[in-house]
Design an enzyme around this catalytic site. Structure first.
Site, mmCIF file in Angstrom:
data_model
loop_
_atom_site.group_PDB
_atom_site.id
_atom_site.type_symbol
_atom_site.label_atom_id
_atom_site.label_comp_id
_atom_site.label_asym_id
_atom_site.label_seq_id
_atom_site.Cartn_x
_atom_site.Cartn_y
_atom_site.Cartn_z
ATOM 1 N N HIS A 188 19.713 -42.798 -66.112
ATOM 2 C CA HIS A 188 20.374 -44.089 -65.896
ATOM 3 C C HIS A 188 19.508 -45.060 -65.111
ATOM 4 O O HIS A 188 19.669 -46.270 -65.232
ATOM 5 C CB HIS A 188 21.748 -43.877 -65.250
ATOM 6 C CG HIS A 188 22.744 -43.424 -66.263
ATOM 7 N ND1 HIS A 188 23.002 -42.106 -66.497
ATOM 8 C CD2 HIS A 188 23.470 -44.124 -67.169
ATOM 9 C CE1 HIS A 188 23.871 -42.018 -67.486
ATOM 10 N NE2 HIS A 188 24.177 -43.220 -67.910
ATOM 11 N N ARG A 293 29.316 -50.599 -67.878
ATOM 12 C CA ARG A 293 29.302 -49.288 -67.211
ATOM 13 C C ARG A 293 29.984 -49.449 -65.851
ATOM 14 O O ARG A 293 29.319 -49.678 -64.837
ATOM 15 C CB ARG A 293 27.864 -48.793 -67.034
ATOM 16 C CG ARG A 293 27.188 -48.328 -68.324
ATOM 17 C CD ARG A 293 25.796 -47.758 -68.055
ATOM 18 N NE ARG A 293 25.273 -46.979 -69.155
ATOM 19 C CZ ARG A 293 24.479 -47.458 -70.122
ATOM 20 N NH1 ARG A 293 24.135 -48.733 -70.129
ATOM 21 N NH2 ARG A 293 24.042 -46.654 -71.083
ATOM 22 N N ARG A 329 34.029 -49.637 -69.985
ATOM 23 C CA ARG A 329 34.108 -48.185 -70.074
ATOM 24 C C ARG A 329 34.684 -47.677 -68.767
ATOM 25 O O ARG A 329 34.202 -48.059 -67.688
ATOM 26 C CB ARG A 329 32.728 -47.590 -70.303
ATOM 27 C CG ARG A 329 32.841 -46.074 -70.215
ATOM 28 C CD ARG A 329 31.596 -45.314 -70.380
ATOM 29 N NE ARG A 329 30.566 -45.556 -69.423
ATOM 30 C CZ ARG A 329 29.313 -45.177 -69.635
ATOM 31 N NH1 ARG A 329 28.981 -44.604 -70.770
ATOM 32 N NH2 ARG A 329 28.387 -45.386 -68.725
ATOM 33 N N GLU A 427 30.222 -39.334 -77.956
ATOM 34 C CA GLU A 427 28.948 -38.919 -77.349
ATOM 35 C C GLU A 427 28.850 -37.411 -77.194
ATOM 36 O O GLU A 427 27.957 -36.908 -76.524
ATOM 37 C CB GLU A 427 28.685 -39.662 -76.032
ATOM 38 C CG GLU A 427 29.841 -39.653 -75.059
ATOM 39 C CD GLU A 427 29.576 -40.500 -73.813
ATOM 40 O OE1 GLU A 427 28.440 -40.926 -73.574
ATOM 41 O OE2 GLU A 427 30.532 -40.712 -73.061
ATOM 42 N N ASN A 450 22.826 -41.734 -76.239
ATOM 43 C CA ASN A 450 22.046 -41.084 -75.172
ATOM 44 C C ASN A 450 22.576 -39.681 -74.912
ATOM 45 O O ASN A 450 21.824 -38.701 -74.902
ATOM 46 C CB ASN A 450 22.105 -41.886 -73.870
ATOM 47 C CG ASN A 450 21.807 -43.350 -74.082
ATOM 48 O OD1 ASN A 450 21.095 -43.699 -75.009
ATOM 49 N ND2 ASN A 450 22.349 -44.199 -73.242
ATOM 50 N N ASP A 451 23.886 -39.606 -74.701
ATOM 51 C CA ASP A 451 24.470 -38.283 -74.482
ATOM 52 C C ASP A 451 24.573 -37.506 -75.791
ATOM 53 O O ASP A 451 24.393 -36.287 -75.804
ATOM 54 C CB ASP A 451 25.851 -38.404 -73.822
ATOM 55 C CG ASP A 451 25.723 -38.559 -72.312
ATOM 56 O OD1 ASP A 451 24.911 -37.821 -71.721
ATOM 57 O OD2 ASP A 451 26.397 -39.414 -71.731
ATOM 58 N N ARG A 461 18.873 -34.824 -70.763
ATOM 59 C CA ARG A 461 18.205 -36.138 -70.811
ATOM 60 C C ARG A 461 17.496 -36.473 -69.510
ATOM 61 O O ARG A 461 16.679 -37.396 -69.445
ATOM 62 C CB ARG A 461 19.212 -37.246 -71.182
ATOM 63 C CG ARG A 461 20.305 -37.448 -70.162
ATOM 64 C CD ARG A 461 21.431 -38.305 -70.733
ATOM 65 N NE ARG A 461 21.317 -39.708 -70.385
ATOM 66 C CZ ARG A 461 22.326 -40.581 -70.498
ATOM 67 N NH1 ARG A 461 23.497 -40.191 -70.974
ATOM 68 N NH2 ARG A 461 22.172 -41.839 -70.165
ATOM 69 N N CYS A 498 26.500 -47.970 -78.674
ATOM 70 C CA CYS A 498 26.171 -48.598 -77.391
ATOM 71 C C CYS A 498 25.084 -47.828 -76.642
ATOM 72 O O CYS A 498 24.670 -48.233 -75.571
ATOM 73 C CB CYS A 498 27.409 -48.759 -76.514
ATOM 74 S SG CYS A 498 28.118 -47.184 -76.024
HETATM 75 C C1 PEP Z 1 25.439 -42.889 -73.970
HETATM 76 O O1 PEP Z 1 25.598 -41.731 -73.576
HETATM 77 O O2 PEP Z 1 24.806 -43.196 -74.993
HETATM 78 C C2 PEP Z 1 26.002 -44.008 -73.191
HETATM 79 C C3 PEP Z 1 25.995 -45.252 -73.652
HETATM 80 O O3 PEP Z 1 26.483 -43.726 -71.949
HETATM 81 P P1 PEP Z 1 25.532 -43.442 -70.683
HETATM 82 O O4 PEP Z 1 24.115 -43.690 -71.093
HETATM 83 O O5 PEP Z 1 25.971 -44.332 -69.600
HETATM 84 O O6 PEP Z 1 25.811 -41.986 -70.428
HETATM 85 MG MG MG Z 2 27.055 -41.326 -72.010
#
Ligand code: PEP
Ligand code: MG
Length: 541
Positions: A188, A293, A329, A427, A450-451, A461, A498
């Site tokens: 993050h 976020r 979110r 996710e 991402n997740d 990650r 997203c």
């Molecule tokens: C994701 O997981 O793609 C996402 C947008 O949430 P974050 O990156 O905040 O976990």
């Molecule tokens: Mg996420």
């Protein structure tokens, strides 16, 4: 001139002086202060906060491990209120004119040594407790440390590592770029750098010798150049000007529609982490906000944000966006987004642990406060809510039920509420596989790539060592996205991306062909993606 290679987080150029930031050094650094009254107040506030934390820890331990084991936190609270200990700290601040961190740390050390030297074993053992409480107060004080890490002149920040809670507190207008030794490109902290559009590198050796040196971050070749010679400096100043020219060219796309050549309208939204980021969303002319976020509101504070504080934040964003969609979110903490005052247990696998919606459904009081704030703000704009880390239909039903109760509660109090679309983040592979069932429950999906990449490929990650195989282009991830789009459309549910992959311009055309309805990206990526959308054909899907 020296050169180091690392990994790039954002392909931009930054030129400036380095400021070395170290958590540890901040804690024990002796700083002379003029206004000892203000330092005393900082100490008193930090002490109160530490006492609250200890009280919560006591309650938690009482529930989980019984009274005998919980008693230690009561002992800590008593020690923290000890008159001698407090007088000694206040005296250090006033007579030595030093900062609160230094006064607490040195008093803690002195008292710990005193206990250590006693004959009685019981008192010797208290030495570690004293250290523990002084560290607790220092770490509360340090919460404001990250905020104050930057001086008046904009700098390139160099740190061993940066937590999201530290990054979010920094004054972005003072940051030209940042460089860290540790951290991964999917963390993050990296995402924040991209949202802030700040050139950043990771994997660069960092220590205090960097302080004050002139440096260049080259985000394209992932290099940090120290003490550049005249010629190199000139070259990069030109590169920076060229970047500026490209940015200006894209400005022509402002005000233009996000429509493909064959007439499909795409919702081109932006991601934000704070109210302040809204300015970038507007400056880049996004159609809306696809991911707020909200957890960063919690990360930048040393205590739970109140309903009123949250309401003001959501309302400001909604009003600034003037009727454009704002998708908030709900709280997604845990894993790399740790918030001290939640007192979460240490976990072996935090990414797969007690986080996000799991915490909200377990600690409903926190969730309800946030939902009340969001619903109240919905009367001032076009707000949507989405729930993170969903793995079951039951979770979604529970969230909807709580939201309905909160809505009713507000109605009974005569508080106005607007229409709110509800969605879930896709996710987890579980959410993908049941997306046909989830689609019947909500208005929209937002794919968190991402997740989704981390859980699909079983790659943490946060693990910098695995950055090279953390591959969001993996066919497994792309097939999942396709599957989610198909399942959502069957139920009339709109679907977007997203996660960071949404801003990957090498895939924009593929996403359009899959039938993606929305892309929510870092503000700086809006116009480059608009360009591609307007030059592409979505086709039948
Ligand atoms: C994701 O997981 O793609 C996402 C947008 O949430 P974050 O990156 O905040 O976990
Ligand atoms: Mg996420």
């Amino acid at each position: 001139m020296e050169k180091f290679e690392g990994k790039s987080i954002l392909k931009g150029v930054a030129i400036g002086k380095i400021h070395y930031y170290s958590k540890g050094e901040q804690v024990v650094q002796r700083v002379s202060v003029e206004d000892t009254g203000a330092e005393l107040q900082r100490f008193e506030a930090a002490k109160e906060k530490a006492l609250e934390q200890l009280h919560e820890l006591y309650e938690k331990a009482l529930r989980e491990v019984g009274e005998v084991n919980a008693a230690i936190f009561d002992v800590h609270a008593m020690m923290l209120e000890d008159d001698d200990f407090n007088d000694s700290i206040r005296n250090a601040i006033e007579s030595q004119k030093v900062n609160a961190e230094y006064a607490v740390a040195t008093t803690g050390d002195n008292f710990a040594r005193m206990f250590e030297e006693m004959d009685d074993e019981y008192f010797q053992a208290r030495s570690a407790d004293i250290k523990d409480i002084s560290e607790r107060v220092v770490s509360v004080l340090h919460g404001a440390g990250a905020k104050n890490a930057l001086g008046d002149e904009p700098v390139i920040l160099a740190a061993k590592d940066l937590a999201p809670s530290e990054t979010v507190q920094m004054d972005k207008s003072k940051l030209l770029g940042f460089v860290t030794e540790f951290g991964s490109s999917n963390s993050h902290t990296a995402i924040l750098a991209r949202t802030m559009n700040i050139p950043a590198l990771i994997g660069i050796p960092v220590d205090e010798s960097l302080e004050g040196r002139t440096a260049i971050i080259d985000g394209v070749t992932a290099a940090l150049i120290l003490d550049p010679d005249e010629e190199t400096l000139k070259l990069y100043q030109e590169k920076k000007q060229e970047e500026e020219r490209q940015r200006e060219l894209l400005q022509e796309l402002k005000g233009k529609e996000d429509v493909t050549l064959d007439g499909k309208h795409i919702r081109l939204y932006a991601n934000i982490g704070s109210v302040g980021d809204t300015a970038k969303v507007l400056a880049n002319d996004a159609d809306g906000i696809g991911l707020f976020r909200s957890e960063f509101l919690y990360l930048e504070k040393s205590d739970y944000p109140t309903e009123e504080e949250q309401f003001q934040a959501y309302k400001t964003v909604a009003q600034n966006m003037a009727g454009k969609k704002v998708i908030i979110r709900t709280l997604d903490i845990g894993a790399d987004k740790q918030v001290d005052y939640f007192n979460l247990d240490h976990e072996e696998n935090p990414a797969m642990g007690y986080r996000a919606i799991r915490i909200c459904l377990d600690r409903e009081d926190i969730f309800r406060t946030q939902l009340r704030a969001i619903l109240r703000a919905s009367a001032y704009g076009n707000i949507g809510i989405m729930y993170p880390m969903i793995i079951s239909v039951d979770e979604v039903k529970k969230c909807k039920e709580i939201l309905a109760q909160v809505r009713e509660e507000l109605a009974n109090q005569g508080i106005p509420v607007g229409d709110v679309e509800q969605g879930v983040m896709i996710e987890t592979p579980a959410a993908v596989m049941i997306s046909d069932l989830l689609a019947g429950e909500v208005d929209f999906f937002s794919i968190g790539t991402n997740d989704l990449t981390q859980y699909t490929l079983a790659i943490d990650r946060q693990n910098a060592k695995l950055d090279s195989i953390y591959d969001s282009h993996h066919p497994a991830v792309l097939r999942m996205i396709r599957m989610v789009v198909e399942n959502s459309h069957k139920c009339g549910c709109w679907v977007g991306i997203c996660g960071e992959l949404g801003a990957d311009t090498t895939l924009t055309v593929d996403f359009l062909r899959m039938g993606i309805d929305e892309l929510s990206v870092t503000p700086a990526s809006v116009l480059p993606i608009r360009k591609i959308i307007r030059e592409s054909v979505a086709g039948e899907n």
